[in-house]
Design a protein around this motif. Structure first.
Motif, short mmCIF file in Angstrom:
data_model
loop_
_atom_site.label_atom_id
_atom_site.label_comp_id
_atom_site.label_asym_id
_atom_site.label_seq_id
_atom_site.Cartn_x
_atom_site.Cartn_y
_atom_site.Cartn_z
N LEU A 172 158.19 -4.03 32.98
CA LEU A 172 156.90 -3.67 33.56
C LEU A 172 155.95 -4.87 33.55
O LEU A 172 155.33 -5.20 34.57
CB LEU A 172 156.28 -2.50 32.79
CG LEU A 172 154.97 -1.94 33.36
CD1 LEU A 172 155.21 -1.30 34.71
CD2 LEU A 172 154.37 -0.93 32.38
N VAL A 176 154.37 -7.34 36.69
CA VAL A 176 152.96 -7.72 36.82
C VAL A 176 152.83 -9.24 36.92
O VAL A 176 152.10 -9.76 37.77
CB VAL A 176 152.14 -7.18 35.64
CG1 VAL A 176 150.73 -7.76 35.65
CG2 VAL A 176 152.08 -5.66 35.68
N GLY A 213 155.59 -2.35 38.10
CA GLY A 213 154.61 -3.34 37.70
C GLY A 213 154.25 -4.27 38.84
O GLY A 213 153.07 -4.57 39.07
#
Length: 413
Positions: A172, A176, A213
């Motif tokens: 995740l 990002v 993400g």
């Protein structure tokens, strides 16, 4: 070699502390350069961009012509960064120093990141040398401390995404970081497919979390611009091909060989997309065969992008610096020194985009060093056992420490 052996006797905390100190010294050096030099023309251009972003906003900036300025080719997150830096400059801080701070801080983080990546795949002494190498890299000091720009920030996020996915088992957060990398500068887009392939190789839950993400951050940063000014974003950012100078790599060699201008124009036009696809294919191939070596695959992809680049810019030399240290200490050192000399000579000349003959020759040597380093790096990645995961921190005991049994489940592929 003696330094490397001494590092082997340290525990991980001491080794990490040494890299941290070197990174801090490197950051201080960069910031002193930023505070005491005017920098290249990009510093002034970024200051004007920041003023324009303050007037038009980080979203609408793409649809407004900016007389006297080059194309605003920066992804959406860069606009928000410029908005913040302009606000700080209005409080009395020097914008010329501020604009070079993000890249300098990114190098600080990247030195520690490279240490963490390498120590899972090589001897601790090598990891220390690689981390320190990033901290004191001549090319990174020149491009981050003197030039600025956002290349170093994007590269740091790309390597962080690979580390989080392959080593930290945090898909995740990796997603990002991957989205952040292309939101600062679009260059790392070539490594995104490799990251997705590595996530796929990790299993469906890993892929879903990585995609979540990436998708969430991408929607947050890119969504407003895609909805509001999609055409201008495509023209300014997605289709930007770089400058038309014949200073580096393939176009430089084509110019020396006397190839027709039409060939060079084609290379710098639609041809650069073909070169980008080659980089993507190489990264995907390596990530599929050796998902545990994902940081190295990312380093190869970014280095290959510079090697095949048809654009010329001294700040572009940043793309391969940290990644070559991930591939190996000597590869990273050789490239950093050759590219660093190119940068110093280029910045010392009349213009950063008009290199003299000596700079061109040193640049050609740097290109060759990079090519050799990438070939060695690919060979090293492929030589790694396909099913052998990186060594977790618990396995990296000091030299001479008593052996203990390996904790069950300590290495998850």
């Amino acid at each position: 070699m003696g330094i490397r052996m001494r590092c082997e006797s340290w525990d991980v905390r001491r080794a990490r502390a040494v890299v941290l100190v070197a990174a801090a010294v490197g950051l201080l050096t960069r910031m002193l350069i930023a505070a005491n030099t005017p920098g290249p023309a990009d510093v002034r251009i970024f200051a004007d961009f920041a003023k324009a972003v303050t007037v038009y906003g980080p979203v609408r900036i793409y649809e407004h012509p900016l007389p006297g300025l080059p194309v605003y080719n920066h992804p959406p997150l860069a606009g928000w960064m410029l908005l913040g830096l302009n606000g700080l400059s209005e409080l009395g801080m020097s914008f010329a120093t501020l604009i070079r701070s993000p890249a300098s801080i990114a190098d600080f983080c990247c030195a520690i990141l490279v240490f963490e990546i390498v120590r899972r795949r090589a001897a601790q002494g090598t990891a220390v040398l690689c981390g320190v190498g990033v901290a004191v890299s001549p090319v990174l000091i020149a491009t981050s401390g003197y030039h600025g720009n956002t290349d170093a920030v994007a590269i740091a996020f790309a390597l962080a995404a690979a580390h989080l996915l392959a080593d930290r088992k945090s898909p995740l957060a990796a997603g990002v970081a991957a989205a952040l990398s292309i939101s600062v500068k679009f260059i790392p887009v070539v490594v995104i497919p490799a990251l997705f392939v590595a996530a796929l190789r990790g299993g469906r839950p890993v892929l879903v979390r990585f995609a979540a993400g990436f998708g969430a951050l991408f929607a947050l940063v890119w969504g407003p611009v895609l909805v509001t000014v999609p055409q201008h974003l495509r023209e300014n950012v997605l289709e930007y091909a770089g400058g038309t100078y014949h200073l580096w790599g393939l176009v430089r060699f084509a110019d020396v060989l006397g190839l027709p201008d039409s060939v060079i124009t084609s290379m710098q036009g639609g041809g650069h997309f073909l070169f980008a696809l080659v980089c993507v294919a190489a990264g995907v191939w390596l990530a599929w065969l050796r998902p545990g070596q994902l940081p190295g695959a990312v380093g190869v992809t970014l280095g290959l992008l510079l090697l095949l680049s048809t654009a010329s810019g001294l700040q572009y030399l940043t793309w391969a610096a940290a990644g070559t240290f991930v591939l190996g200490f000597w590869e990273g050192l050789a490239y950093s020194c050759a590219a660093g000399l190119t940068a110093v000579l280029g910045y010392s000349g009349r213009s950063a985009v008009r290199w003299n003959e000596l700079t061109l020759e040193v640049g050609a040597a740097g290109w060759t060093v990079l090519a050799v380093g990438l070939a060695v790096g690919v060979r090293r990645i492929l030589a790694a056992q396909p099913d052998t995961p990186p060594k977790p921190p618990a396995e990296r005991a000091p030299l001479g420490a008593p052996r203990t049994s390996r904790p069950s489940g300590s290495a998850v592929n």
